[in-house]
Design a protein around this motif. Structure first.
Motif, PDB file in Angstrom:
ATOM      1  N   LEU A  30      19.222  -3.181   6.504  1.00 18.18           N
ATOM      2  CA  LEU A  30      18.981  -4.594   6.264  1.00 18.18           C
ATOM      3  C   LEU A  30      20.235  -5.366   6.660  1.00 18.18           C
ATOM      4  N   VAL A  31      20.063  -6.420   7.454  1.00 15.14           N
ATOM      5  CA  VAL A  31      21.184  -7.250   7.911  1.00 15.14           C
ATOM      6  C   VAL A  31      20.965  -8.680   7.429  1.00 15.14           C
ATOM      7  N   ARG A  32      21.953  -9.226   6.751  1.00 16.15           N
ATOM      8  CA  ARG A  32      21.891 -10.611   6.273  1.00 16.15           C
ATOM      9  C   ARG A  32      22.684 -11.517   7.207  1.00 16.15           C
ATOM     10  N   PHE A  33      22.187 -12.746   7.392  1.00 10.57           N
ATOM     11  CA  PHE A  33      22.855 -13.701   8.268  1.00 10.57           C
ATOM     12  C   PHE A  33      22.533 -15.115   7.800  1.00 10.57           C
ATOM     13  N   MET A  34      23.323 -16.072   8.278  1.00 11.84           N
ATOM     14  CA  MET A  34      23.128 -17.470   7.924  1.00 11.84           C
ATOM     15  C   MET A  34      22.340 -18.178   9.015  1.00 11.84           C
ATOM     16  N   LYS A  35      21.342 -18.945   8.586  1.00  6.18           N
ATOM     17  CA  LYS A  35      20.610 -19.802   9.506  1.00  6.18           C
ATOM     18  C   LYS A  35      21.141 -21.223   9.319  1.00  6.18           C
ATOM     19  N   ARG A  36      21.956 -21.671  10.286  1.00  2.52           N
ATOM     20  CA  ARG A  36      22.549 -22.997  10.156  1.00  2.52           C
ATOM     21  C   ARG A  36      22.860 -23.537  11.545  1.00  2.52           C
ATOM     22  N   PRO A  37      23.180 -24.833  11.669  1.00  5.02           N
ATOM     23  CA  PRO A  37      23.371 -25.426  12.988  1.00  5.02           C
ATOM     24  C   PRO A  37      24.493 -24.767  13.774  1.00  5.02           C
ATOM     25  N   ALA A  38      24.413 -24.891  15.082  1.00  5.87           N
ATOM     26  CA  ALA A  38      25.398 -24.257  15.963  1.00  5.87           C
ATOM     27  C   ALA A  38      26.772 -24.892  15.875  1.00  5.87           C
ATOM     28  N   LEU A  39      26.864 -26.143  15.465  1.00  4.59           N
ATOM     29  CA  LEU A  39      28.149 -26.841  15.506  1.00  4.59           C
ATOM     30  C   LEU A  39      29.217 -26.161  14.660  1.00  4.59           C
ATOM     31  N   ASP A  88      12.627 -16.527   7.212  1.00  2.61           N
ATOM     32  CA  ASP A  88      12.938 -17.710   6.404  1.00  2.61           C
ATOM     33  C   ASP A  88      14.249 -17.513   5.642  1.00  2.61           C
ATOM     34  N   ALA A  89      14.953 -18.602   5.406  1.00  2.00           N
ATOM     35  CA  ALA A  89      16.199 -18.563   4.646  1.00  2.00           C
ATOM     36  C   ALA A  89      15.943 -18.899   3.184  1.00  2.00           C
ATOM     37  N   ASP A  90      16.830 -18.423   2.304  1.00  2.00           N
ATOM     38  CA  ASP A  90      16.742 -18.793   0.895  1.00  2.00           C
ATOM     39  C   ASP A  90      17.438 -20.133   0.668  1.00  2.00           C
ATOM     40  N   HIS A  91      17.620 -20.524  -0.578  1.00  2.00           N
ATOM     41  CA  HIS A  91      18.193 -21.830  -0.885  1.00  2.00           C
ATOM     42  C   HIS A  91      19.642 -21.973  -0.438  1.00  2.00           C
ATOM     43  N   THR A  92      20.317 -20.860  -0.178  1.00  2.00           N
ATOM     44  CA  THR A  92      21.711 -20.913   0.284  1.00  2.00           C
ATOM     45  C   THR A  92      21.819 -20.960   1.807  1.00  2.00           C
ATOM     46  N   GLY A  93      20.688 -20.810   2.500  1.00  2.00           N
ATOM     47  CA  GLY A  93      20.711 -20.767   3.955  1.00  2.00           C
ATOM     48  C   GLY A  93      20.805 -19.369   4.518  1.00  2.00           C
ATOM     49  N   GLU A  94      20.783 -18.356   3.641  1.00  2.00           N
ATOM     50  CA  GLU A  94      20.886 -16.971   4.100  1.00  2.00           C
ATOM     51  C   GLU A  94      19.496 -16.387   4.331  1.00  2.00           C
ATOM     52  N   ALA A  95      19.362 -15.639   5.415  1.00  2.00           N
ATOM     53  CA  ALA A  95      18.125 -14.934   5.743  1.00  2.00           C
ATOM     54  C   ALA A  95      18.462 -13.477   6.019  1.00  2.00           C
ATOM     55  N   CYS A  96      17.452 -12.647   6.190  1.00  2.00           N
ATOM     56  CA  CYS A  96      17.706 -11.230   6.471  1.00  2.00           C
ATOM     57  C   CYS A  96      16.601 -10.641   7.343  1.00  2.00           C
ATOM     58  N   VAL A  97      16.967  -9.612   8.069  1.00  2.00           N
ATOM     59  CA  VAL A  97      16.038  -8.860   8.904  1.00  2.00           C
ATOM     60  C   VAL A  97      16.257  -7.374   8.661  1.00  2.00           C
ATOM     61  N   GLY A 110      27.549 -12.690  20.153  1.00  2.00           N
ATOM     62  CA  GLY A 110      28.593 -12.870  19.160  1.00  2.00           C
ATOM     63  C   GLY A 110      28.468 -14.125  18.320  1.00  2.00           C
ATOM     64  N   THR A 111      27.322 -14.807  18.378  1.00  2.00           N
ATOM     65  CA  THR A 111      27.176 -16.085  17.685  1.00  2.00           C
ATOM     66  C   THR A 111      26.527 -15.961  16.306  1.00  2.00           C
ATOM     67  N   ALA A 112      25.895 -14.843  16.007  1.00  2.00           N
ATOM     68  CA  ALA A 112      25.243 -14.686  14.706  1.00  2.00           C
ATOM     69  C   ALA A 112      26.285 -14.636  13.588  1.00  2.00           C
ATOM     70  N   VAL A 113      26.040 -15.374  12.518  1.00  2.00           N
ATOM     71  CA  VAL A 113      26.940 -15.362  11.357  1.00  2.00           C
ATOM     72  C   VAL A 113      26.406 -14.321  10.371  1.00  2.00           C
ATOM     73  N   VAL A 114      26.842 -13.083  10.543  1.00  2.00           N
ATOM     74  CA  VAL A 114      26.381 -11.978   9.696  1.00  2.00           C
ATOM     75  C   VAL A 114      27.155 -12.000   8.378  1.00  2.00           C
ATOM     76  N   THR A 115      26.422 -11.950   7.277  1.00  2.00           N
ATOM     77  CA  THR A 115      27.065 -12.023   5.959  1.00  2.00           C
ATOM     78  C   THR A 115      27.061 -10.689   5.214  1.00  2.00           C
ATOM     79  N   GLY A 116      26.346  -9.703   5.712  1.00  2.00           N
ATOM     80  CA  GLY A 116      26.323  -8.411   5.039  1.00  2.00           C
ATOM     81  C   GLY A 116      25.265  -7.503   5.631  1.00  2.00           C
ATOM     82  N   ALA A 117      25.354  -6.240   5.294  1.00  2.00           N
ATOM     83  CA  ALA A 117      24.373  -5.263   5.759  1.00  2.00           C
ATOM     84  C   ALA A 117      24.389  -4.067   4.825  1.00  2.00           C
ATOM     85  N   GLU A 118      23.258  -3.401   4.731  1.00  2.00           N
ATOM     86  CA  GLU A 118      23.162  -2.205   3.891  1.00  2.00           C
ATOM     87  C   GLU A 118      22.111  -1.266   4.452  1.00  2.00           C
ATOM     88  N   ARG A 119      22.315   0.010   4.214  1.00  2.00           N
ATOM     89  CA  ARG A 119      21.372   1.001   4.706  1.00  2.00           C
ATOM     90  C   ARG A 119      20.194   1.124   3.751  1.00  2.00           C
TER      91      ARG A 119
END
Length: 355
Positions: free
Chosen positions: A275-284, A208-217, A123-132
Motif C-alpha cells: 500500500l502506497v500513500r500519497f497527497m492529492k494536491r495542486p502542482a504549484l 479519492d483523498a481523505d479529509h487531509t488530502g491523502e489518498a492511497c493505492v 518524481g512528482t508524486a508526494v509519497v507520504t508512506g508505504a507498507e507491505r
C-alpha cells in the motif's frame, strides 16, 4: 501503438530469465519490468540497465537473451522469455518445458513500490508512506491454486479507490469493484479496474483523498489467464467465453491502460502486495514546471489520455484549456497540471509517448 510485435507479441506483461545451468525460469525485478514494458511499447528491442556492482544487464527481445556484461568484451548470456498482455507465452526453442517459478516466490517490498510510483510520475508524486500487505495462508493457497489453473499470465498492477476500500482490501478482501469511479461511459465493463505497473497515475487519479488530502493505492499481483478486449461503456461483468480460462478483460490487448478483473474472481485472482500513500494536491506546491520537452508530443493524444483521469465534472475545464491559446507550453502545462495534479500530468505524458 508501436508495440514490439516480435513473433506476434504485444507488450510483455511478465518477463522471465533462465540463468546458465538453471532449470527454473524466474521473474525480472519489478523496476526493470516497468522499463522493459515501456521500451517494448515504444517499439524498441533492447534495454540496458546498470547493476549495483558496476555490471550491466542488456535485454535483447529479438534474440531472447539477457546479457550480463562484466566488462569490455566480457559477458555471459541468460535465456529470456515472456508472457504478453494477451496471455500468450514466448519462450526460446527447447526451453518452454522448463518450470516457471511461482509468482508468489518473487516479492515486492514497500521501497520498490515507492520507487516505481516516483519513477513513473517523473518524481512528482508526494509519497507520504508505504507498507507491505500480508495475506493469510488460506488466501495464498487459493491464489496459488488459481495461478496454476489459469496459467502463467501474472501481472503487477495498481488499484485505486477511496481510502477505506483500499485499506480494507490490503488487509482482508476487496469489497466491491471500482469501475464506477471511472464512470459508466469510460469503464471497460463492471469489474475491478487496475492500471499496469508503469501507469500508477491512472489508479492514483481515481483514488479519492481523505479529509487531509491523502489518498492511497495498492500494488497488486493479478492472474488474468487469457483476457478479452472490451470497449469503453460495456456492461459486461462476467467471462463470456466459458471455454477460455479468463478472470477478466483489458481495454486493449497489445498494450492495455486498464486491466479488469470480474467481481467473482477479484478475491482469488488479486493479491495486494504493498500500500502506497500519497497527497492529492495542486502542482504549484511541488515547484516550477519544466518549460520545455526534448520529445515531440501529440497534443490530441495527450488530451485523450488525460480524459481517462478526470471525473466527468472537470472534462469541460480540460477542453477549455486545450481549445484556448494559453500562450506557451509553460502556461498550458501549468493550467492542466493545476487541474489534475503534476504527478497525473507527468504520468499522462509518459503514457502518451507510447501511443
Amino acid at each position: 501503438m508501436a508495440a514490439i510485435d516480435l513473433f506476434g507479441s504485444g507488450v510483455p506483461a511478465r518477463v522471465l530469465c533462465l540463468e546458465p545451468g538453471a532449470d527454473l525460469w524466474v521473474d525480472v525485478p519489478p523496476s526493470v519490468l516497468a522499463h522493459l514494458q515501456h521500451i517494448a511499447a515504444l517499439g524498441e528491442h533492447l534495454f540496458r540497465t546498470p547493476l549495483a556492482d558496476g555490471r550491466w544487464h542488456v535485454f535483447d527481445f529479438a534474440r531472447m537473451i539477457r546479457y550480463d556484461e562484466h566488462g569490455p568484451g566480457v559477458s555471459t548470456a541468460a535465456a529470456l522469455a515472456w508472457y504478453d498482455e494477451a496471455g500468450r507465452a514466448f519462450f526460446p526453442p527447447g526451453k518452454a518445458h522448463l518450470q516457471v517459478q511461482p509468482s508468489e516466490a518473487f516479492t515486492v517490498d514497500e521501497h520498490q513500490a515507492v520507487e516505481i510510483v516516483r519513477t513513473w510520475t517523473m518524481g512528482t508524486a508526494v509519497v507520504t508512506g508505504a507498507e507491505r500487505c500480508v495475506k493469510g495462508d488460506v488466501a495464498m493457497r487459493i491464489y496459488r491454486d488459481t495461478e496454476q489453473e489459469f496459467g502463467g499470465n501474472v501481472k503487477l498492477a495498481w488499484y485505486g479507490a477511496p481510502p477505506e476500500d483500499v485499506q480494507i482490501a490490503g488487509k482482508t478482501l476487496f469489497r466491491c469493484p471500482n469501475w464506477n469511479l471511472i464512470g459508466r461511459r469510460r469503464a471497460h465493463g463492471h469489474g475491478l479496474h487496475l492500471s499496469p505497473l508503469r501507469f500508477p497515475h491512472l489508479s492514483m487519479g481515481i483514488a479519492d483523498a481523505d479529509h487531509t488530502g491523502e489518498a492511497c493505492v495498492l500494488l497488486c499481483r493479478i492472474v488474468q489467464g487469457l483476457p478479452e478486449a472490451i470497449h469503453a461503456g460495456s456492461d459486461q461483468s462476467i467471462n463470456t467465453r466459458p471455454e477460455v480460462k479468463s478472470s477478466g478483460a483489458v481495454d486493449c490487448l497489445p498494450n492495455p491502460s486498464w486491466y479488469v478483473v470480474w467481481t467473482e474472481h477479484m478475491n482469488v485472482c488479486v493479491v495486494p502486495l504493498c500500500l502506497v500513500r500519497f497527497m492529492k494536491r495542486p502542482a504549484l506546491v511541488l515547484g516550477p514546471m519544466i518549460t520545455c520537452s526534448p520529445v515531440f508530443l501529440n497534443i490530441n493524444k495527450l488530451r485523450r489520455e488525460i480524459k481517462r483521469i478526470l471525473p466527468s465534472s472537470q472534462l469541460q475545464d480540460l477542453d477549455r484549456y486545450f481549445d484556448s491559446d494559453t500562450g506557451n507550453q509553460y502556461n498550458f502545462s501549468k493550467c492542466v497540471s493545476d487541474l489534475i495534479g503534476l504527478d497525473m500530468f507527468c504520468g499522462a505524458v509518459l503514457k502518451t509517448l507510447e501511443l
